[in-house]
Design a protein around this motif. Structure first.
Motif: not given
Length: 309
Positions: A174-176, A295-296, A299-301
């Protein structure tokens, strides 16, 4: 007739019998019945390893080490501006071990107020939630950390960008969506994305230079050697215990301030007009927070990569 023990066997036996062990465990594995953010001495080899984040990519591979060198130099320059001479060394030698032991005591006692004082909000919430769940099941965990020694600085990181961008209570995905992140050596940078007229974030936005010093936070990762014993009880009965010598990583972070000058003013003069009163807080223990964040990020990338294909 009793066979005579040969001399070679006599020489071997004492070496086997007296071989030192770095840890001891009951191997009852009651620890597997609870979810608690602490690593037991006999499981120390499962502790996440720290390594600086780096997502900066360049067409020419030989430039990458230069970028890393430059970011490290920039980070050190900012710390020299913010902290008096020998200040961080004093934190390393006089404060880190005390903070670690106070933190463990607060965890043992389930003292939420002290945890809020010692830890960053995200880490305090993590431990309070784990303690509450454990108590609800009738468990009690006792951690004893003794003879804390050999404190070292393993790494230093400067966070540049709005505090919300690094708020671990918000999933990185969400931040990304709102911020562009650049990780290079000792510096983590976040800048709000440029938005198109229809409100859609424009991908791969280059961060504007004036935004680089808008907000700043500094984090030091210390590691210390300690003799640790852990005991887990269920309704007064010990169901697992463990003890041994292990290396304990602990990160201490400053609050966010609007620029290095504000941070310097808060540190040296106690200037409350700079924002939040200055104090160090524990932001990670045993690299667990960093591991979850990595890990997050991965996952986002991957999700972004899949969407662009």
């Amino acid at each position: 007739m009793i066979p005579r023990v040969t001399r070679p066997l006599q020489r071997q036996l004492p070496r086997v019998a007296l071989q030192p062990r770095r840890w001891m465990s009951t191997e009852q594995r009651g620890r597997e019945r609870i979810r608690f953010p602490w690593i037991w001495p006999s499981d120390a080899d499962t502790m996440p390893k720290h390594s600086p984040l780096s997502t900066t990519q360049t067409r020419f591979q030989f430039i990458t080490p230069l970028i890393k060198w430059f970011t490290q130099l920039s980070a050190r320059s900012m710390t020299k501006l913010a902290f008096p001479e020998n200040y961080i060394k004093d934190i390393q030698e006089k404060m880190a071990a005390v903070v670690l032991q106070r933190t463990v005591e607060a965890i043992n006692q389930g003292d939420y107020k002290v945890l809020d004082e010692l830890m960053t909000p995200f880490l305090a919430k993590t431990y309070k939630h784990a303690i509450a769940n454990m108590k609800a099941q009738g468990y009690r965990l006792e951690i004893d950390v003794r003879d804390v020694r050999f404190p070292e600085i393993e790494d230093m990181t400067v966070f540049l960008g709005p505090p919300e961008a690094f708020d671990l209570a918000i999933p990185h995905g969400l931040r990304r969506q709102k911020y562009v992140f650049k990780f290079s050596g000792s510096i983590r940078l976040a800048v709000e994305r440029t938005v198109a007229p229809d409100g859609t974030p424009i991908p791969n936005t280059r961060p504007p230079v004036p935004a680089l010093m808008e907000w700043v936070q500094m984090r030091y990762l210390f590691k210390m050697t300690a003799d640790v014993s852990v005991k887990l009880s269920l309704k007064g009965k010990v169901v697992d215990s463990d003890q041994g010598t292990m290396v304990i990583p602990m990160a201490l972070s400053t609050p966010f301030y609007e620029g290095t000058k504000m941070l310097e003013s808060a540190v040296k003069e106690g200037d409350e007009s700079a924002g939040e009163p200055f104090r160090w807080r524990v932001s990670d223990l045993l690299n667990i927070v960093e591991f979850n964040e990595r890990q997050q990020i991965a996952k986002a990338q991957q999700a972004q990569h899949d969407s662009e294909e």
